[in-house]
Design a protein around this motif. Structure first.
Motif, short mmCIF file in Angstrom:
data_model
loop_
_atom_site.label_atom_id
_atom_site.label_comp_id
_atom_site.label_asym_id
_atom_site.label_seq_id
_atom_site.Cartn_x
_atom_site.Cartn_y
_atom_site.Cartn_z
N UNK A 21 0.83 -1.21 0.00
CA UNK A 21 0.00 0.00 0.00
C UNK A 21 0.86 1.26 0.00
N UNK A 22 1.97 1.23 0.73
CA UNK A 22 2.86 2.39 0.74
C UNK A 22 3.49 2.59 -0.65
N UNK A 23 3.87 1.51 -1.31
CA UNK A 23 4.43 1.60 -2.66
C UNK A 23 3.39 2.14 -3.63
N UNK A 28 1.02 6.52 -7.02
CA UNK A 28 -0.07 7.47 -7.24
C UNK A 28 0.44 8.91 -7.23
N UNK A 29 1.38 9.22 -6.33
CA UNK A 29 1.93 10.58 -6.27
C UNK A 29 2.71 10.90 -7.55
N UNK A 30 3.50 9.95 -8.04
CA UNK A 30 4.27 10.17 -9.26
C UNK A 30 3.33 10.38 -10.45
N UNK A 31 2.29 9.57 -10.55
CA UNK A 31 1.33 9.72 -11.65
C UNK A 31 0.64 11.08 -11.57
N UNK A 32 0.29 11.51 -10.37
CA UNK A 32 -0.35 12.82 -10.20
C UNK A 32 0.57 13.95 -10.64
N UNK A 33 1.85 13.88 -10.29
CA UNK A 33 2.80 14.91 -10.70
C UNK A 33 2.96 14.94 -12.21
#
Length: 56
Positions: A21-23, A28-33
């Motif tokens: 889940x942490x990975x 998700x953060x990288x995709x959002x950026x």
């Protein structure tokens, strides 16, 4: 002995799920950026407006 093995197995499963889940949060953060950068870096179309930066 069996209850101890069950507790150890449960701890191993929960640790593995927490790591996954942490990975997934980092993915998700990288995709959002990348998605936000796509809006900033998209080019203009021939009509002067901003076109779509994605192909679908």
């Amino acid at each position: 002995m069996v209850p101890l093995l069950l507790v150890l197995l449960l701890a191993l499963i929960l640790f593995g799920a927490g790591f996954v889940l942490k990975a997934l949060w980092w993915v998700a953060v990288v995709v959002l950026v990348v998605w936000l950068l796509g809006f900033v870096a998209r080019g203009t179309s021939s009509s002067g407006g901003r076109g779509r930066w994605y192909r679908w």
